[in-house]
Design a protein around this motif. Sequence first.
Motif, PDB file in Angstrom:
ATOM      1  N   GLY A 239      50.161  26.173   4.110  1.00  0.00           N
ATOM      2  CA  GLY A 239      50.811  27.473   4.056  1.00  0.00           C
ATOM      3  C   GLY A 239      50.184  28.537   4.927  1.00  0.00           C
ATOM      4  N   ARG A 240      49.096  28.208   5.626  1.00  0.00           N
ATOM      5  CA  ARG A 240      48.417  29.164   6.505  1.00  0.00           C
ATOM      6  C   ARG A 240      48.273  28.567   7.894  1.00  0.00           C
ATOM      7  N   ARG A 241      48.240  29.430   8.884  1.00  0.00           N
ATOM      8  CA  ARG A 241      47.962  29.009  10.253  1.00  0.00           C
ATOM      9  C   ARG A 241      46.515  29.411  10.545  1.00  0.00           C
ATOM     10  N   ARG A 245      39.485  27.160  11.157  1.00  0.00           N
ATOM     11  CA  ARG A 245      38.928  26.105  10.315  1.00  0.00           C
ATOM     12  C   ARG A 245      39.730  24.805  10.302  1.00  0.00           C
ATOM     13  N   SER A 246      41.016  24.842  10.582  1.00  0.00           N
ATOM     14  CA  SER A 246      41.859  23.650  10.454  1.00  0.00           C
ATOM     15  C   SER A 246      42.050  22.963  11.803  1.00  0.00           C
ATOM     16  N   ALA A 247      41.483  21.770  11.962  1.00  0.00           N
ATOM     17  CA  ALA A 247      41.649  21.025  13.210  1.00  0.00           C
ATOM     18  C   ALA A 247      43.116  20.709  13.463  1.00  0.00           C
ATOM     19  N   SER A 248      43.853  20.376  12.423  1.00  0.00           N
ATOM     20  CA  SER A 248      45.273  20.055  12.605  1.00  0.00           C
ATOM     21  C   SER A 248      46.048  21.261  13.103  1.00  0.00           C
ATOM     22  N   ASP A 249      45.772  22.427  12.524  1.00  0.00           N
ATOM     23  CA  ASP A 249      46.437  23.644  12.984  1.00  0.00           C
ATOM     24  C   ASP A 249      46.083  23.949  14.437  1.00  0.00           C
ATOM     25  N   VAL A 250      44.817  23.728  14.806  1.00  0.00           N
ATOM     26  CA  VAL A 250      44.386  23.958  16.194  1.00  0.00           C
ATOM     27  C   VAL A 250      45.166  23.057  17.145  1.00  0.00           C
ATOM     28  N   ILE A 251      45.284  21.781  16.819  1.00  0.00           N
ATOM     29  CA  ILE A 251      45.959  20.815  17.686  1.00  0.00           C
ATOM     30  C   ILE A 251      47.434  21.160  17.835  1.00  0.00           C
TER      31      ILE A 251
END
Length: 449
Positions: A239-241, A245-251
């Motif tokens: 629910g956040r971008r 901290r989130s590798a998946s969000d970065v990719i």
Amino acid sequence: MPLFRFLVAATASLTLSSPAIAQTAPSPVRSAPRPVVAPAPGQQPPAAAPRAPRGAACHNGLSFDRFLADLKQQAAAEGVSQRTLAEAAPYLVYDQGIVNRDRGQRVFGQVFTEFARNRASDGAAKNAQARIRMHAAAFNRAEKEYGVPPAVIAAFWGLESSFGAELGNLHTLRSLVSLAYDCRRSEMFSKETIAALRIIERGDLTASEMIGAWAGELGQTQFLATHYFSYAVDYDGDGRRNLLRSASDVIGSTANYIANGLKWRRGEPWLQEVRAPQNFPWEQADLTTKLPRAKFAQLGVTYPDGRPLPNDDLPASLLLPMGRTGPAFLAYANFAAYTEWNNSLIYSTTAAYLASRIAGAPPMRQPSAPVAQLPLNELKELQQLLVRAGYNVGKVDGVMGQLSRTAVKAMQIKYGLPADSWPTAELLARMRGPSVQAQPAGLVMPAAR
């Protein structure tokens, strides 16, 4: 977008934009003169930095407080709530140190082969390949959805923050609002400040979490706040971008920006090393000159091992980041994504080369001899002579940006010299005239972009 993160470290040897914009070599090392630490729960927020000593001229003499009140009104008009403004208030303070840092950019030089050896080494490529294996699901999804190869994403990720190890330690809102009040790029940073507030409003980050580079870039691929707001995606489904901290969000977010912000062309190459013959018509070696690969093959350009180029119509440019005696590459349409990401030629070429190495290309051939580089004082003199000859080189500062390179090429053509846009002692001697002898070219890199 990470353009401003490179304004205080070592600069690229050349840039593709107007010399009015200072550029640096993309080093991930940041020294923060005054780090700001977010308050822990129950603690007071950081004390406000000293206010600006006087009203900035570009704001009609408005004090910082009055300027900030107007900026908050603009943010509210764009959907930022009073709750978010209250949360951000402790960080919306003026910091003269940030402005001084922006104004006092130090510029150092580095040739492309040196920078690439340090940042696009075998170790860097292997590290990136390991990250691609570690996050295979996210990389595969991003390639399927956006058409951006994992190697391209991983190269930017590694160069920008060493895969999250180098994020910066200054508070984003403090940096952005200070640069917004300063007159140098006030309009741009006012937009970035509002975008950062909208990120908070959307729930992606809290105000206290917004810690990053000194000029306000955020996340593991160092997005400007406007790009964060426009292109960040929630790839891990929480629910956040969260690009901190989130590798998946970065990719996923990096792929979205490259594909939709930088207009990546699915399935097409970006950069390939080649070898050009000594009799190549060097005036054709320029990013603004696009020829079919078949034409380059007719002109004697081959792959480094001598294999022929494909006999097709795919357009490309011959890129010579260090002149005709340095490495040579075919730069395709997708190379524009790299120059748009950061207009430093040394950075964009290194990022594209690293991506090719991650994707399996062999190391590039090294020049057979060191490439001579004029010292700073002679580059300035060359620019002054170009101005006297009627050319626009931008600021006469020894920084060989695109305007200077274009002028150098024109003068090389005039004097019958190899027109590879690389400033040489011979060109300087011709422009000085017969009464002044050229000094030998040194190998110490000057301030350049």
